[in-house]
Design a protein around this motif. Sequence first.
Motif, PDB file in Angstrom:
ATOM      1  N   HIS A   4     -49.982 -28.306  -2.953  1.00 36.69           N
ATOM      2  CA  HIS A   4     -49.478 -28.774  -1.653  1.00 36.69           C
ATOM      3  C   HIS A   4     -50.062 -30.141  -1.289  1.00 36.69           C
ATOM      4  N   SER A   5     -51.343 -30.343  -1.606  1.00 33.10           N
ATOM      5  CA  SER A   5     -51.946 -31.617  -1.209  1.00 33.10           C
ATOM      6  C   SER A   5     -51.400 -32.772  -2.061  1.00 33.10           C
ATOM      7  N   LEU A   6     -51.085 -32.523  -3.323  1.00 34.04           N
ATOM      8  CA  LEU A   6     -50.447 -33.580  -4.129  1.00 34.04           C
ATOM      9  C   LEU A   6     -49.085 -33.947  -3.545  1.00 34.04           C
ATOM     10  N   ILE A   7     -48.341 -32.943  -3.124  1.00 35.72           N
ATOM     11  CA  ILE A   7     -47.020 -33.225  -2.527  1.00 35.72           C
ATOM     12  C   ILE A   7     -47.189 -34.042  -1.242  1.00 35.72           C
ATOM     13  N   ALA A   8     -48.140 -33.619  -0.403  1.00 33.88           N
ATOM     14  CA  ALA A   8     -48.369 -34.344   0.859  1.00 33.88           C
ATOM     15  C   ALA A   8     -48.772 -35.788   0.564  1.00 33.88           C
ATOM     16  N   HIS A   9     -49.642 -35.964  -0.416  1.00 35.65           N
ATOM     17  CA  HIS A   9     -50.096 -37.316  -0.754  1.00 35.65           C
ATOM     18  C   HIS A   9     -48.959 -38.146  -1.364  1.00 35.65           C
ATOM     19  N   GLY A  10     -48.129 -37.508  -2.140  1.00 40.05           N
ATOM     20  CA  GLY A  10     -46.984 -38.188  -2.747  1.00 40.05           C
ATOM     21  C   GLY A  10     -45.995 -38.659  -1.690  1.00 40.05           C
ATOM     22  N   ARG A  11     -45.807 -37.838  -0.662  1.00 35.63           N
ATOM     23  CA  ARG A  11     -44.857 -38.220   0.393  1.00 35.63           C
ATOM     24  C   ARG A  11     -45.418 -39.344   1.258  1.00 35.63           C
ATOM     25  N   LYS A  12     -46.715 -39.250   1.536  1.00 36.84           N
ATOM     26  CA  LYS A  12     -47.309 -40.173   2.502  1.00 36.84           C
ATOM     27  C   LYS A  12     -47.805 -41.486   1.872  1.00 36.84           C
ATOM     28  N   VAL A  13     -48.415 -41.389   0.702  1.00 37.21           N
ATOM     29  CA  VAL A  13     -49.110 -42.562   0.148  1.00 37.21           C
ATOM     30  C   VAL A  13     -48.618 -42.942  -1.260  1.00 37.21           C
ATOM     31  N   CYS A  14     -48.641 -42.000  -2.152  1.00 37.66           N
ATOM     32  CA  CYS A  14     -48.327 -42.314  -3.547  1.00 37.66           C
ATOM     33  C   CYS A  14     -46.823 -42.160  -3.778  1.00 37.66           C
ATOM     34  N   LYS A  15     -46.086 -43.035  -3.075  1.00 35.19           N
ATOM     35  CA  LYS A  15     -44.618 -42.929  -3.107  1.00 35.19           C
ATOM     36  C   LYS A  15     -44.089 -43.335  -4.487  1.00 35.19           C
ATOM     37  N   ALA A  16     -42.914 -42.836  -4.789  1.00 36.91           N
ATOM     38  CA  ALA A  16     -42.383 -43.045  -6.140  1.00 36.91           C
ATOM     39  C   ALA A  16     -42.228 -44.523  -6.475  1.00 36.91           C
ATOM     40  N   ARG A  17     -41.566 -45.270  -5.588  1.00 41.26           N
ATOM     41  CA  ARG A  17     -41.264 -46.670  -5.927  1.00 41.26           C
ATOM     42  C   ARG A  17     -42.411 -47.620  -5.636  1.00 41.26           C
ATOM     43  N   ALA A  18     -43.044 -47.441  -4.496  1.00 41.97           N
ATOM     44  CA  ALA A  18     -44.093 -48.394  -4.109  1.00 41.97           C
ATOM     45  C   ALA A  18     -45.315 -47.649  -3.588  1.00 41.97           C
TER      46      ALA A  18
END
Length: 216
Positions: free
Chosen positions: A177-191
């Motif tokens: 869950h925390s990887l998903i949250a971080h992916g949405r908020k900070v480690c976005k796919a494009r930038a």
Amino acid sequence: MKQEQIKTIIEKLGKEYPEARTELIYSSPFELLVATILSAQTTDKQVNRVTAGLFKKYNKPEDFAVLSEKELEKEISSIGLYRNKSRFIIQASKLLIEKYQGFVPDNREELMKLPGVGRKTANVVLACAFKQNAMPVDTHVFRLANRLGLVRSDKVEEVEEQLMKLIPEDRWINFHHSLIAHGRKVCKARAPLCQNCILADDCIYYKKKRGEINDS
Ligand code: SF4
């Protein structure tokens, strides 16, 4: 990656997202199953918009099993791939009634026999509805695990296997869950917003970008 570094990543993510959980709204394993089938290639927010009304009318396998595909398509038409999803949900509902007395099974093998249910969906249901330790690998988990350097693979199943070896089992669900949250908020796919990232000092992708290690 060394154990110490992995521990640091787990701890930082755990602190940053202590309450991370699925954004899908559901009130039973069956509702979560339907919501997760609907969520393929669609945002959780969009799924929640649709299920808010849908689950008021239909929320058991018995309700969905008697619908025609067209009827359900109308209800979920704002969601991508709605025709396939309509068929899957109706077929899965029928199978649940025929083989599982209308209950959602709580093991991966049986879950994956249901139409529209792949390994990731099965793992989400196991982890979120049944609180079983599982490591669902969605697009965010896949991307972050590779960028951070926790794993190195372009295959979802390998990423899942490698993560399960690296992360202590009792942390799997929160870590996911925390990887998903971080992916949405900070480690976005494009930038990815590396300069504002709590994992900047631990991340292989960012170290390569800064030229601290070779890009090999
Ligand atoms: S440093 Fe950048 S690439 Fe690495 S996890 Fe953070 S945002 Fe993602």
